[in-house]
Design an enzyme around this catalytic site. Structure first.
Site, mmCIF file in Angstrom:
data_model
loop_
_atom_site.group_PDB
_atom_site.id
_atom_site.type_symbol
_atom_site.label_atom_id
_atom_site.label_comp_id
_atom_site.label_asym_id
_atom_site.label_seq_id
_atom_site.Cartn_x
_atom_site.Cartn_y
_atom_site.Cartn_z
ATOM 1 N N HIS A 49 40.885 35.730 40.944
ATOM 2 C CA HIS A 49 40.825 36.426 41.742
ATOM 3 C C HIS A 49 41.282 36.164 43.627
ATOM 4 O O HIS A 49 40.555 35.193 43.134
ATOM 5 C CB HIS A 49 39.434 37.508 41.768
ATOM 6 C CG HIS A 49 39.559 38.018 40.678
ATOM 7 N ND1 HIS A 49 40.190 38.578 40.055
ATOM 8 C CD2 HIS A 49 38.524 39.164 40.351
ATOM 9 C CE1 HIS A 49 40.040 39.530 38.621
ATOM 10 N NE2 HIS A 49 38.614 39.873 39.249
ATOM 11 N N CYS A 97 32.548 40.117 38.931
ATOM 12 C CA CYS A 97 33.739 38.758 39.325
ATOM 13 C C CYS A 97 34.614 38.373 40.382
ATOM 14 O O CYS A 97 35.084 37.776 40.840
ATOM 15 C CB CYS A 97 34.247 38.341 37.849
ATOM 16 S SG CYS A 97 35.311 40.109 37.774
#
Length: 371
Positions: free
Chosen positions: A276, A151
């Protein structure tokens, strides 16, 4: 049920076109009850309906649950060899060891596996695919498996791939600010529990006061995450590097086809639930301009530019969570290097960082199979 041998995907054997196009390909979602699996079911329900049956698979303890996909309730089946009968594409979102055991089983039953774990990412016989960057790689899969990147890598690589195509990337220095959901549900639960423990207090101004307040509720983190940042994500590797930092390096190299690309990453966990963020220093072979970078990024599939600091416009995790694109802002040319750019990138780690990219890979494979 269509027999397992009928209209199966090819791993080196040509299948007649009429056999592949006779029906929509059947899909299995393995790990359907997990956090990413839940997001994936929503994505499959919202995107083009290219699938025939969508079979939901999870651990035996979750078997029998009913989940909604494409507006219909589907009962979850237990993970077993028979669960892959008649399946053309199997999307896995399970721990590494489960993928390592069961992905080859799915392939042996005739399915193409799209795997979101780390079990196969660096296998030279398994392509590591981001459709906006290297879609062509998905067609060459000697083991019948296509890997989904980590990710953190996915949160930045779509934007960097577009810039690389124009300027030629030569070096990458990255600091990540990673959401707690990257550590699973335990990470989310830990942050919420710690926030509850310190809410309404004056904590955070004396050494160790937050640590004492949260006590043993550190969860998957080595230090308190509330009112804090933790300069560690992943597990310890040689010379003090973490597994997350090495993933950014190794996966970026593989996706871009640049085995010698210079990459340095420092991964930091922050008190954010989802999305993120990364501060990126990217050096290129050719001179860059902010205007040129803006033009490239604005036209790149899967990228949104939000970059007007004078008006307070730049991406932040709380604004990006729940969206699909990679968001880019704070684009600057380095003060001391006309070949380098500084930029800030945000991407939802459960969507493009996991489920969406897997769905996009699955669509590439389905199109190849005639779906």
């Amino acid at each position: 049920m269509i027999p397992a041998e009928a209209g199966r995907p090819s791993h080196g054997v040509t299948v007649a076109a009429d056999a592949r196009t006779a029906r929509k390909p059947h899909l299995a979602v393995v790990g359907a009850t997990g956090a990413v699996g839940t997001v994936l079911l929503g994505i499959l329900s919202a995107r083009a309906d290219i699938w025939g049956e969508i079979r939901l698979i999870a651990s035996p303890r979750s078997a029998g649950r009913k989940l909604t996909v494409r507006g219909e309730e589907v009962e979850v089946a237990a993970l077993s060899e028979d669960a892959f009968d008649g399946i053309d594409v199997a999307m896995f979102d399970v721990p590494d060891e489960v993928s390592a055991q069961w992905a080859p089983v799915a392939v042996s039953k005739g399915a193409v596996v799209v795997d979101n774990s780390g079990a196969f990412r660096m296998d030279p016989d398994v392509p590591l695919v981001v459709p906006e960057v290297n879609a062509h790689a998905a067609r060459v899969r000697p083991r019948g498996i296509v890997a989904n990147p980590n990710c953190t890598t996915l949160s930045m690589i779509v934007a960097l791939g577009a810039l690389h195509a124009e300027y030629g990337l030569s070096e990458l220095i990255v600091s990540s600010y990673q959401a707690v959901s990257g550590a699973g549900q335990a990470g989310v639960d830990t942050l919420r529990a710690q926030l509850s423990a310190i809410s309404g207090t004056e904590l955070g101004s004396a050494p160790g006061d937050v640590r004492r307040a949260v006590g043993d509720t550190l969860g998957p983190f080595p230090a308190p995450i509330a009112l804090n940042v933790v300069p560690w994500a992943g597990s310890l590797r040689e010379d003090g590097w973490s597994s997350e930092e090495l993933k950014v390096r190794n996966e970026s190299r593989k996706i871009l086809g640049m085995p010698d690309l210079r990459v340095t990453a420092t991964c930091v966990r922050v008190p954010v639930i989802t999305t993120h963020s990364l501060a990126v220093h990217a050096r290129f072979e050719n001179e860059v301009t902010v205007a040129g970078a803006h033009e490239i990024l604005a036209s790149a599939p899967g990228v949104v530019v939000s970059d007007d600091p004078a008006e307070g416009e730049f991406p932040t995790p709380s604004d990006v969570a729940g969206t699909d694109p990679t968001w880019v802002g704070r684009v600057r040319r380095s003060l001391d290097d006309p070949r380098a750019l500084e930029l800030f990138v945000c991407g939802d780690n459960l969507r493009k960082g996991a489920a969406l990219n897997a769905a996009q890979i699955g669509e590439l494979v389905a199109a190849e199979l005639g779906g």
